[in-house]
Motif scaffolding. Structure first.
Motif, PDB file in Angstrom:
ATOM      1  N   MET A   1     -38.055  48.987 -37.927  1.00  0.00           N
ATOM      2  CA  MET A   1     -37.554  49.304 -36.656  1.00  0.00           C
ATOM      3  C   MET A   1     -36.077  48.861 -36.635  1.00  0.00           C
ATOM      4  SD  MET A   1     -39.061  48.491 -33.023  1.00  0.00           S
ATOM      5  CE  MET A   1     -40.526  49.028 -33.173  1.00  0.00           C
ATOM      6  N   SER A   2     -35.167  49.823 -36.138  1.00  0.00           N
ATOM      7  CA  SER A   2     -33.836  49.302 -36.021  1.00  0.00           C
ATOM      8  C   SER A   2     -33.555  49.367 -34.312  1.00  0.00           C
ATOM      9  CB  SER A   2     -32.721  50.413 -36.865  1.00  0.00           C
ATOM     10  OG  SER A   2     -32.940  51.633 -36.359  1.00  0.00           O
ATOM     11  N   SER A   3     -32.577  48.699 -34.112  1.00  0.00           N
ATOM     12  CA  SER A   3     -32.090  48.703 -32.703  1.00  0.00           C
ATOM     13  C   SER A   3     -30.586  49.424 -32.573  1.00  0.00           C
ATOM     14  CB  SER A   3     -32.272  47.340 -32.043  1.00  0.00           C
ATOM     15  OG  SER A   3     -31.365  46.511 -32.644  1.00  0.00           O
ATOM     16  N   ARG A   4     -30.336  49.965 -31.662  1.00  0.00           N
ATOM     17  CA  ARG A   4     -29.290  50.560 -31.340  1.00  0.00           C
ATOM     18  C   ARG A   4     -28.603  49.976 -30.160  1.00  0.00           C
ATOM     19  NH1 ARG A   4     -28.795  57.040 -32.702  1.00  0.00           N
ATOM     20  NH2 ARG A   4     -29.628  56.664 -34.805  1.00  0.00           N
ATOM     21  N   GLU A   5     -27.147  49.672 -30.254  1.00  0.00           N
ATOM     22  CA  GLU A   5     -26.544  49.162 -28.846  1.00  0.00           C
ATOM     23  C   GLU A   5     -25.981  50.234 -28.101  1.00  0.00           C
ATOM     24  OE1 GLU A   5     -24.036  45.811 -29.197  1.00  0.00           O
ATOM     25  OE2 GLU A   5     -24.983  44.760 -30.964  1.00  0.00           O
ATOM     26  N   VAL A   6     -26.360  50.352 -26.975  1.00  0.00           N
ATOM     27  CA  VAL A   6     -25.576  51.433 -26.152  1.00  0.00           C
ATOM     28  C   VAL A   6     -24.591  50.861 -25.285  1.00  0.00           C
ATOM     29  CG1 VAL A   6     -26.218  53.127 -24.319  1.00  0.00           C
ATOM     30  CG2 VAL A   6     -27.942  52.703 -26.184  1.00  0.00           C
ATOM     31  N   HIS A   7     -23.508  51.461 -25.492  1.00  0.00           N
ATOM     32  CA  HIS A   7     -22.190  50.847 -24.281  1.00  0.00           C
ATOM     33  C   HIS A   7     -21.988  51.955 -23.346  1.00  0.00           C
ATOM     34  CE1 HIS A   7     -21.268  47.478 -27.344  1.00  0.00           C
ATOM     35  NE2 HIS A   7     -21.624  48.298 -28.302  1.00  0.00           N
ATOM     36  N   THR A   8     -21.920  51.379 -22.152  1.00  0.00           N
ATOM     37  CA  THR A   8     -21.427  52.278 -21.055  1.00  0.00           C
ATOM     38  C   THR A   8     -20.255  51.636 -20.599  1.00  0.00           C
ATOM     39  OG1 THR A   8     -24.010  52.972 -20.655  1.00  0.00           O
ATOM     40  CG2 THR A   8     -22.398  53.234 -19.000  1.00  0.00           C
ATOM     41  N   THR A   9     -19.380  52.523 -20.082  1.00  0.00           N
ATOM     42  CA  THR A   9     -18.359  52.126 -19.408  1.00  0.00           C
ATOM     43  C   THR A   9     -18.442  52.194 -18.031  1.00  0.00           C
ATOM     44  OG1 THR A   9     -16.821  52.490 -21.220  1.00  0.00           O
ATOM     45  CG2 THR A   9     -15.736  52.531 -19.306  1.00  0.00           C
ATOM     46  N   VAL A  10     -18.206  51.238 -17.057  1.00  0.00           N
ATOM     47  CA  VAL A  10     -18.295  51.261 -15.800  1.00  0.00           C
ATOM     48  C   VAL A  10     -17.185  50.853 -15.272  1.00  0.00           C
ATOM     49  CG1 VAL A  10     -19.615  50.384 -13.779  1.00  0.00           C
ATOM     50  CG2 VAL A  10     -21.144  50.822 -15.827  1.00  0.00           C
ATOM     51  N   VAL A  11     -16.481  51.628 -14.245  1.00  0.00           N
ATOM     52  CA  VAL A  11     -15.181  51.302 -13.730  1.00  0.00           C
ATOM     53  C   VAL A  11     -15.444  51.024 -12.302  1.00  0.00           C
ATOM     54  CG1 VAL A  11     -12.890  52.004 -13.141  1.00  0.00           C
ATOM     55  CG2 VAL A  11     -14.048  52.872 -15.081  1.00  0.00           C
ATOM     56  N   VAL A  12     -14.946  49.811 -11.729  1.00  0.00           N
ATOM     57  CA  VAL A  12     -14.993  49.533 -10.219  1.00  0.00           C
ATOM     58  C   VAL A  12     -13.811  49.863  -9.522  1.00  0.00           C
ATOM     59  CG1 VAL A  12     -15.912  47.637  -8.807  1.00  0.00           C
ATOM     60  CG2 VAL A  12     -17.086  47.839 -10.784  1.00  0.00           C
ATOM     61  N   ALA A  13     -13.937  50.518  -8.283  1.00  0.00           N
ATOM     62  CA  ALA A  13     -12.653  51.150  -7.901  1.00  0.00           C
ATOM     63  C   ALA A  13     -12.662  50.617  -6.172  1.00  0.00           C
ATOM     64  CB  ALA A  13     -12.439  52.205  -8.129  1.00  0.00           C
ATOM     65  N   THR A  14     -11.586  50.317  -5.604  1.00  0.00           N
ATOM     66  CA  THR A  14     -11.598  49.960  -4.354  1.00  0.00           C
ATOM     67  C   THR A  14     -10.803  51.167  -3.525  1.00  0.00           C
ATOM     68  OG1 THR A  14      -9.571  48.569  -4.315  1.00  0.00           O
ATOM     69  CG2 THR A  14     -11.820  47.515  -4.454  1.00  0.00           C
TER      70      THR A  14
END
Length: 71
Positions: free
Chosen positions: A1-14
């Motif tokens: 079983m292999s695991s994959r890393e998932v990267h998500t970009t989140v931008v916080v804005a005001t």
């Protein structure tokens, strides 16, 4: 079983800061701005942030307030 890393970009804005009333020091010295998170799937409102230039000044904090005891 292999695991994959998932990267998500989140931008916080005001949003644009607007003047506001500070209930602590009873002055029109606060700035309020909306805060949003930009996800790949859409925009989510995180709420608002309010900062008072008098109450939240780390260089010159307000003295502790004391209340008179009730008789």
């Amino acid at each position: 079983m292999s695991s994959r890393e998932v990267h998500t970009t989140v931008v916080v804005a005001t949003g644009i800061p607007r003047p506001g009333w500070c209930p602590s020091c009873k002055a029109n010295s606060a700035l309020t701005a909306s805060v949003c998170a930009l996800f790949p799937t859409g925009v989510t409102s995180l709420g608002t942030v309010t900062v008072c230039e008098i109450c939240d000044d780390p260089d010159t904090p307000l003295p502790a307030r004391r209340t008179a005891p009730h008789a």
